[in-house]
Enzyme design. Structure first.
Site, short mmCIF file in Angstrom:
data_model
loop_
_atom_site.label_atom_id
_atom_site.label_comp_id
_atom_site.label_asym_id
_atom_site.label_seq_id
_atom_site.Cartn_x
_atom_site.Cartn_y
_atom_site.Cartn_z
N ASN A 5 0.84 -1.19 0.00
CA ASN A 5 0.00 0.00 0.00
C ASN A 5 0.88 1.25 0.00
OD1 ASN A 5 -1.39 2.28 1.37
ND2 ASN A 5 -3.10 0.86 1.33
N HIS A 37 -1.34 -3.53 12.04
CA HIS A 37 -2.29 -4.57 11.69
C HIS A 37 -3.09 -5.08 12.88
CE1 HIS A 37 -0.13 -4.65 7.88
NE2 HIS A 37 -1.19 -5.25 7.40
#
Length: 148
Positions: A5, A37
């Site tokens: 990303n 995460h």
């Protein structure tokens, strides 16, 4: 890191990687990515292992690639294509091995999976991490006494 990303990668580079001492920049960025995460142990096992793999990949590229592809002209040789094919295969296999804890989430399941491999990839990477700088150490010329 830039293949993931883009915005996250840029943020990790600017806010973590470039702001910590160079010696801990890569593990710091991977650790922050694990925090990003969540708090499952599998995330930390994956990202911290990826940090070590990343450093070993840099060492291999720095020390082994020039032996296989010494000049720009040799970039299109059969040896270079073989080197790139092997690099791709090792990358894909490594990602499959390393990403499993990310999916399993628990430490016990992740370590059990890696134990099926006898932790061999981790042992090999640790040996390369320690051994490559020793084998390819820059030799300093001997000092000569200069008397004026």
């Amino acid at each position: 890191m830039t293949g993931w990303n883009k915005a996250t990668s840029n943020w990790l580079r600017r806010c973590v990687y470039e702001r910590v001492p160079k010696s801990i920049a890569t593990p710091s960025a991977f650790f922050m990515s694990a925090i990003w995460h969540g708090y499952y142990p599998g995330y930390y096992l994956t990202f911290m292992s990826c940090g070590i793999w990343n450093e070993v990949a840099r060492l291999l590229r720095r020390h082994i690639r020039p032996l296989v592809i010494p000049t720009k002209e040799s970039e299109s040789s059969a040896t270079a294509y073989f080197y790139h094919a092997c690099s791709l295969a090792l990358t894909v296999m490594s990602l499959n091995y390393l990403a499993t804890p990310f999916l399993l989430l628990s430490a016990a399941a992740s370590l059990q999976y890696w134990s099926y491999w006898y932790f061999a990839p981790h042992i090999i990477v640790a040996a390369l991490f320690v051994g490559l700088p020793v084998v390819f150490a820059v030799k300093k010329p001997p000092k000569t006494d200069k008397k004026d």
